[in-house]
Design an enzyme around this catalytic site. Structure first.
Site, mmCIF file in Angstrom:
data_model
loop_
_atom_site.group_PDB
_atom_site.id
_atom_site.type_symbol
_atom_site.label_atom_id
_atom_site.label_comp_id
_atom_site.label_asym_id
_atom_site.label_seq_id
_atom_site.Cartn_x
_atom_site.Cartn_y
_atom_site.Cartn_z
ATOM 1 N N GLU A 1 0.856 -1.194 0.000
ATOM 2 C CA GLU A 1 0.000 0.000 0.000
ATOM 3 C C GLU A 1 0.891 1.244 0.000
ATOM 4 O O GLU A 1 1.943 1.240 0.636
ATOM 5 C CB GLU A 1 -0.891 0.059 1.257
ATOM 6 C CG GLU A 1 -2.042 -0.908 1.256
ATOM 7 C CD GLU A 1 -1.712 -2.177 2.019
ATOM 8 O OE1 GLU A 1 -0.671 -2.196 2.712
ATOM 9 O OE2 GLU A 1 -2.481 -3.144 1.919
ATOM 10 N N TYR B 1 7.847 2.324 -7.500
ATOM 11 C CA TYR B 1 7.220 1.003 -7.678
ATOM 12 C C TYR B 1 6.868 0.752 -9.143
ATOM 13 O O TYR B 1 7.063 -0.355 -9.661
ATOM 14 C CB TYR B 1 5.963 0.888 -6.806
ATOM 15 C CG TYR B 1 6.223 1.080 -5.326
ATOM 16 C CD1 TYR B 1 7.307 0.466 -4.705
ATOM 17 C CD2 TYR B 1 5.386 1.867 -4.541
ATOM 18 C CE1 TYR B 1 7.561 0.647 -3.354
ATOM 19 C CE2 TYR B 1 5.632 2.051 -3.184
ATOM 20 C CZ TYR B 1 6.719 1.440 -2.603
ATOM 21 O OH TYR B 1 6.964 1.624 -1.271
HETATM 22 C C1 LIG Z 1 10.268 6.788 -1.894
HETATM 23 C C2 LIG Z 1 11.731 6.659 -1.449
HETATM 24 C C3 LIG Z 1 11.885 5.346 -0.668
HETATM 25 C C4 LIG Z 1 12.623 6.601 -2.715
HETATM 26 O O1 LIG Z 1 13.952 6.348 -2.286
HETATM 27 P P1 LIG Z 1 15.215 6.744 -3.220
HETATM 28 O O2 LIG Z 1 16.387 5.997 -2.729
HETATM 29 O O3 LIG Z 1 15.308 8.234 -3.296
HETATM 30 O O4 LIG Z 1 14.745 6.178 -4.631
HETATM 31 P P2 LIG Z 1 15.683 5.901 -5.904
HETATM 32 O O5 LIG Z 1 16.840 6.834 -5.907
HETATM 33 O O6 LIG Z 1 15.988 4.444 -5.972
HETATM 34 O O7 LIG Z 1 14.690 6.323 -7.083
HETATM 35 C C5 LIG Z 1 14.199 5.396 -8.036
HETATM 36 C C6 LIG Z 1 13.165 6.041 -8.909
HETATM 37 O O8 LIG Z 1 11.986 6.371 -8.141
HETATM 38 C C7 LIG Z 1 11.433 7.613 -8.615
HETATM 39 N N1 LIG Z 1 11.574 8.648 -7.594
HETATM 40 C C8 LIG Z 1 12.182 8.545 -6.385
HETATM 41 N N2 LIG Z 1 12.082 9.702 -5.721
HETATM 42 C C9 LIG Z 1 11.393 10.547 -6.508
HETATM 43 C C10 LIG Z 1 10.964 11.895 -6.361
HETATM 44 N N3 LIG Z 1 11.228 12.607 -5.249
HETATM 45 N N4 LIG Z 1 10.260 12.448 -7.364
HETATM 46 C C11 LIG Z 1 9.984 11.758 -8.483
HETATM 47 N N5 LIG Z 1 10.390 10.473 -8.689
HETATM 48 C C12 LIG Z 1 11.065 9.883 -7.705
HETATM 49 C C13 LIG Z 1 12.227 7.984 -9.843
HETATM 50 O O9 LIG Z 1 11.641 7.309 -10.937
HETATM 51 C C14 LIG Z 1 13.589 7.364 -9.509
HETATM 52 O O10 LIG Z 1 14.385 7.151 -10.623
HETATM 53 P P3 LIG Z 1 15.375 8.335 -11.138
HETATM 54 O O11 LIG Z 1 16.108 8.875 -9.939
HETATM 55 O O12 LIG Z 1 16.250 7.633 -12.121
HETATM 56 O O13 LIG Z 1 14.468 9.370 -11.750
HETATM 57 C C15 LIG Z 1 12.181 7.879 -0.605
HETATM 58 O O14 LIG Z 1 11.796 9.069 -1.261
HETATM 59 C C16 LIG Z 1 11.612 7.888 0.818
HETATM 60 O O15 LIG Z 1 12.184 7.310 1.736
HETATM 61 N N6 LIG Z 1 10.466 8.586 0.996
HETATM 62 C C17 LIG Z 1 9.857 8.697 2.327
HETATM 63 C C18 LIG Z 1 9.308 7.369 2.810
HETATM 64 C C19 LIG Z 1 8.239 6.829 1.878
HETATM 65 O O16 LIG Z 1 7.391 7.545 1.374
HETATM 66 N N7 LIG Z 1 8.282 5.489 1.658
HETATM 67 C C20 LIG Z 1 7.313 4.805 0.811
HETATM 68 C C21 LIG Z 1 6.264 4.165 1.666
HETATM 69 S S1 LIG Z 1 5.015 3.331 0.686
#
Ligand SMILES: CC(C)(COP(=O)(O)OP(=O)(O)OC[C@H]1O[C@@H](n2cnc3c(N)ncnc32)[C@H](O)[C@@H]1OP(=O)(O)O)[C@@H](O)C(=O)NCCC(=O)NCCS
Length: 150
Positions: free
Chosen positions: A106, A118
């Site tokens: 979710e 995702y």
């Molecule tokens: C969501 C989260 C886990 C992503 O972690 P991350 O290590 O920054 O992700 P990645 O670097 O592997 O990014 C992979 C892809 O996801 C997408 N993405 C990640 N962050 C993004 C952002 N802020 N805006 C748009 N796309 C994003 C992009 O497609 C990205 O690829 P790209 O960098 O080549 O464009 C991080 O932002 C986070 O911890 N957020 C807060 C907690 C949360 O919301 N968790 C999800 C619970 S369901």
């Protein structure tokens, strides 16, 4: 490029995981929640660690032949460096090697960063859970990846 390792979560990580969660979520998990996860034999958690500090984690429950991703978080200063991608890749690999049929999760409807992450792995939205989240109240989107499909 930052230097980090990925390893299974251990009991010694609980305090740091709880601190990390406070920086990542409006409604963070408590140390007690992480302790329960560490004891749950159906749970599989991985942490990313840089210089003895936990910078990210992912969790998954095995439910019969399905994997339910419970959470993923990356410390704000380490985002957009592929760490979540690496954690998710490892979980998908583990799920496939255990012959799980699907992975599901979710996510807040407004969480476009997580949804894009995702989607980049082929997770598809299959429905919503109304008012699933609080602070603020919001629907969850259910996203599922069928593991039989390459
Ligand atoms: C969501 C989260 C886990 C992503 O972690 P991350 O290590 O920054 O992700 P990645 O670097 O592997 O990014 C992979 C892809 O996801 C997408 N993405 C990640 N962050 C993004 C952002 N802020 N805006 C748009 N796309 C994003 C992009 O497609 C990205 O690829 P790209 O960098 O080549 O464009 C991080 O932002 C986070 O911890 N957020 C807060 C907690 C949360 O919301 N968790 C999800 C619970 S369901």
């Amino acid at each position: 490029m930052i230097d980090y390792i990925i390893r299974p979560m251990s009991f010694g990580d609980i305090k740091q995981l709880s601190d990390l969660d406070k920086r990542c979520f409006a409604v963070p998990w408590s140390e007690q929640s992480f302790a329960e996860e560490a004891e749950n034999r159906l749970a599989y958690y991985l942490v990313a660690e840089a210089e003895q500090t936990i910078i990210a984690y992912i969790g998954c429950w095995r439910v019969i032949d399905e994997g339910h991703i419970t959470n993923i978080a990356v410390a704000p200063e380490y985002r957009r460096q592929g760490i979540a991608t690496e954690l998710l890749t490892r979980i998908i690999h583990a799920a496939r090697s255990q012959s799980l049929v699907l992975l599901t999760l979710e996510v807040r409807k407004s969480n476009s960063a997580a949804r894009l992450l995702y989607e980049s792995f082929g997770f598809k939205p299959i429905g919503e859970r109304r008012d699933y989240y609080h602070s603020p109240t919001e629907n969850a989107v259910i996203m599922t990846l069928m593991l039989g499909e390459e």
